[in-house]
Scaffold this motif. Structure first.
Motif, short mmCIF file in Angstrom:
data_model
loop_
_atom_site.label_atom_id
_atom_site.label_comp_id
_atom_site.label_asym_id
_atom_site.label_seq_id
_atom_site.Cartn_x
_atom_site.Cartn_y
_atom_site.Cartn_z
N HIS A 77 0.82 -1.21 0.00
CA HIS A 77 0.00 0.00 0.00
C HIS A 77 0.86 1.26 0.00
O HIS A 77 1.45 1.63 1.01
CB HIS A 77 -0.91 -0.02 1.22
N PHE A 78 0.92 1.93 -1.17
CA PHE A 78 1.70 3.16 -1.33
C PHE A 78 0.80 4.37 -1.57
O PHE A 78 1.29 5.50 -1.51
CB PHE A 78 2.66 3.05 -2.51
N ALA A 79 -0.47 4.16 -1.89
CA ALA A 79 -1.34 5.28 -2.25
C ALA A 79 -1.52 6.22 -1.06
O ALA A 79 -1.71 5.78 0.07
CB ALA A 79 -2.69 4.74 -2.71
N GLY A 80 -1.48 7.52 -1.34
CA GLY A 80 -1.69 8.49 -0.28
C GLY A 80 -1.04 9.82 -0.62
O GLY A 80 -0.40 9.98 -1.66
N SER A 81 -1.23 10.78 0.28
CA SER A 81 -0.67 12.13 0.11
C SER A 81 0.57 12.25 0.99
O SER A 81 0.60 11.74 2.10
CB SER A 81 -1.69 13.19 0.49
N ILE A 82 1.60 12.98 0.48
CA ILE A 82 2.91 12.89 1.13
C ILE A 82 3.59 14.23 1.40
O ILE A 82 4.74 14.25 1.84
CB ILE A 82 3.86 12.01 0.30
N ILE A 83 2.96 15.34 1.12
CA ILE A 83 3.64 16.64 1.24
C ILE A 83 3.38 17.21 2.63
O ILE A 83 2.26 17.60 2.97
CB ILE A 83 3.18 17.61 0.15
N VAL A 84 4.43 17.26 3.44
CA VAL A 84 4.29 17.63 4.85
C VAL A 84 3.68 19.02 5.03
O VAL A 84 2.71 19.18 5.79
CB VAL A 84 5.64 17.50 5.57
N PRO A 85 4.21 20.08 4.39
CA PRO A 85 3.61 21.40 4.60
C PRO A 85 2.13 21.46 4.21
O PRO A 85 1.33 22.12 4.88
CB PRO A 85 4.45 22.32 3.71
N GLU A 86 1.76 20.76 3.15
CA GLU A 86 0.36 20.73 2.75
C GLU A 86 -0.51 20.08 3.82
O GLU A 86 -1.66 20.48 4.04
CB GLU A 86 0.21 19.99 1.42
N SER A 87 0.04 19.09 4.51
CA SER A 87 -0.74 18.42 5.55
C SER A 87 -1.07 19.36 6.70
O SER A 87 -2.08 19.19 7.38
CB SER A 87 0.01 17.18 6.08
N VAL A 88 -0.22 20.37 6.89
CA VAL A 88 -0.46 21.35 7.95
C VAL A 88 -1.58 22.31 7.54
O VAL A 88 -2.44 22.67 8.36
CB VAL A 88 0.83 22.12 8.27
N THR A 89 -1.60 22.70 6.28
CA THR A 89 -2.62 23.66 5.82
C THR A 89 -3.93 22.98 5.43
O THR A 89 -4.97 23.61 5.42
CB THR A 89 -2.09 24.46 4.62
N ASP A 90 -3.87 21.68 5.07
CA ASP A 90 -5.07 20.96 4.67
C ASP A 90 -5.10 19.59 5.36
O ASP A 90 -5.01 18.54 4.72
CB ASP A 90 -5.09 20.79 3.14
N PRO A 91 -5.23 19.58 6.69
CA PRO A 91 -5.12 18.31 7.43
C PRO A 91 -6.19 17.29 7.06
O PRO A 91 -5.91 16.09 7.03
CB PRO A 91 -5.25 18.74 8.89
N LEU A 92 -7.41 17.75 6.76
CA LEU A 92 -8.47 16.79 6.47
C LEU A 92 -8.19 16.00 5.20
O LEU A 92 -8.61 14.85 5.08
CB LEU A 92 -9.82 17.52 6.37
N LYS A 93 -7.50 16.62 4.24
CA LYS A 93 -7.10 15.89 3.04
C LYS A 93 -6.25 14.68 3.41
O LYS A 93 -6.41 13.59 2.86
CB LYS A 93 -6.33 16.81 2.10
N TYR A 94 -5.36 14.87 4.38
CA TYR A 94 -4.44 13.80 4.76
C TYR A 94 -5.13 12.72 5.59
O TYR A 94 -4.86 11.53 5.42
CB TYR A 94 -3.22 14.40 5.47
N TYR A 95 -6.05 13.13 6.43
CA TYR A 95 -6.80 12.12 7.18
C TYR A 95 -7.77 11.36 6.27
O TYR A 95 -8.09 10.20 6.52
CB TYR A 95 -7.52 12.76 8.37
#
Length: 335
Positions: A77-95
């Motif tokens: 399983h490799f699918a997912g989002s990986i950009i750390v700064p983006e996870s801070v500004t758009d946390p729900l995308k990462y969850y």
């Protein structure tokens, strides 16, 4: 080469690390099915010898159909989002993309009776470590939603493996870099944030300079130190982990994937300059929030557990392969 017991599903297999895992599996004789929604991946990155399905891992009906029709026995399983700064500004995308989508995939795997699961995790689960090198038994204190979303998936896998007939490996990557030595795949996504990718883009003229974020860290030259692992070595670690899961059906492991040696930002850029004999422009910037001074793996557990041994533990070689791929991308763009 012994016949393989079943086909393997690789989610995110059209992306950077996933495509290299597909190559490593195919090279080792496995039948591979790739599931990718092509949001950040590329259809051309999937070899013709693999079966490709376009779709999302959160689509349980689709995943269940793929698992059943192809007789899948393991998931990487490799699918997912990986950009750390983006996870801070758009946390729900990462969850959503990392945690919720992984939950759906794990449930589909359980319903289909898939017994083995390998998860693409990250050293970001550790946050800012108390000491270096980092061992797997050290505290997990993610400092961003990216690391937290990955850690939550590790927890789900641990709990599922304790309750149901599935075992897993979660491989915590350090800094992945380089490209397939044969030029079959490499890091192709626009807007990459990884240092070596940025540096070779500067070499080929895609960027005017390379930013150096912070020169006052507690390191020998004041710049951040990271453990860089060649993507093809990392891919081969996944194949070894798959074989270990099959041989040890009652056991699971969480393991670091790194070389156990760190290089500073300036050391990396010096290596790029040496490989190309063409110094790139460096622009000193202020620190980025949350960047640790040092992130270096203790890789003794994976070396003890698996027969895997790094074959490309050479920063200059990693840069050479990354640069060769970047030049190939430039040629593709011009044609």
């Amino acid at each position: 080469m012994r016949p393989k017991p079943f086909p393997v599903l690789v989610t995110g297999g059209a992306g950077y690390i996933g495509s290299h895992a597909v190559l490593a599996l195919l090279d080792a004789g496995w039948d591979v099915v790739v599931l990718d929604n092509l949001t950040t991946g590329f259809r051309w990155a999937v070899p013709e010898t693999a079966t490709f399905v376009e779709g999302d891992v959160s689509d349980m009906e689709l995943v269940g159909r793929v698992l059943g029709e192809h007789g899948i026995g393991a998931i990487l399983h490799f699918a997912g989002s990986i950009i750390v700064p983006e996870s801070v500004t758009d946390p729900l995308k990462y969850y959503r993309n990392n945690t919720a989508a992984s939950r759906a995939l794990i449930e589909a795997a359980i319903v289909a009776g898939v017994p083995h699961f390998i998860f693409s995790s990250t050293a970001a689960t550790y946050g800012i470590p108390d000491e270096v090198p980092i061992r797997e038994d050290m505290p997990n204190r993610p400092i961003n939603p990216y690391g937290q979303s990955k850690l939550m998936t590790e927890h789900m896998l641990r709990d599922v493996a304790a309750a149901l007939p599935m075992n897993f490996c979660a491989l915590r990557y350090f800094n992945v870099a380089g490209a397939d030595p044969a030029g079959r795949s490499g890091q192709s996504t626009a807007g990459a944030t990884h240092l070596i990718k940025i540096a070779v883009e500067a070499v080929t003229g895609k960027r005017p300079h390379v930013g150096v974020f912070g020169t006052d860290y507690a390191t020998p030259d004041g710049t951040g130190v990271r453990d860089y692992i060649h993507v093809s070595d990392l891919a081969e670690a996944h194949v070894a982990a798959l074989e270990w899961l099959i041989e040890n059906p009652q056991e699971s492991r969480i393991m670091n994937c790194g070389y156990g040696r760190g290089y500073s930002v300036l050391e990396v850029l010096d290596t790029v300059d040496r490989v190309t004999n063409n110094p790139i422009v460096r622009k000193l910037e202020t620190r980025r929030a949350g960047d640790p001074d040092l992130l270096v793996a203790d890789n003794s557990l994976i070396l003890k557990t698996l027969p895997w041994r790094p074959q490309r533990d050479d920063l200059g070689l990693i840069v050479q392969h990354a640069l060769a791929w970047e030049r190939k991308l430039a040629e593709r763009a011009e044609s």
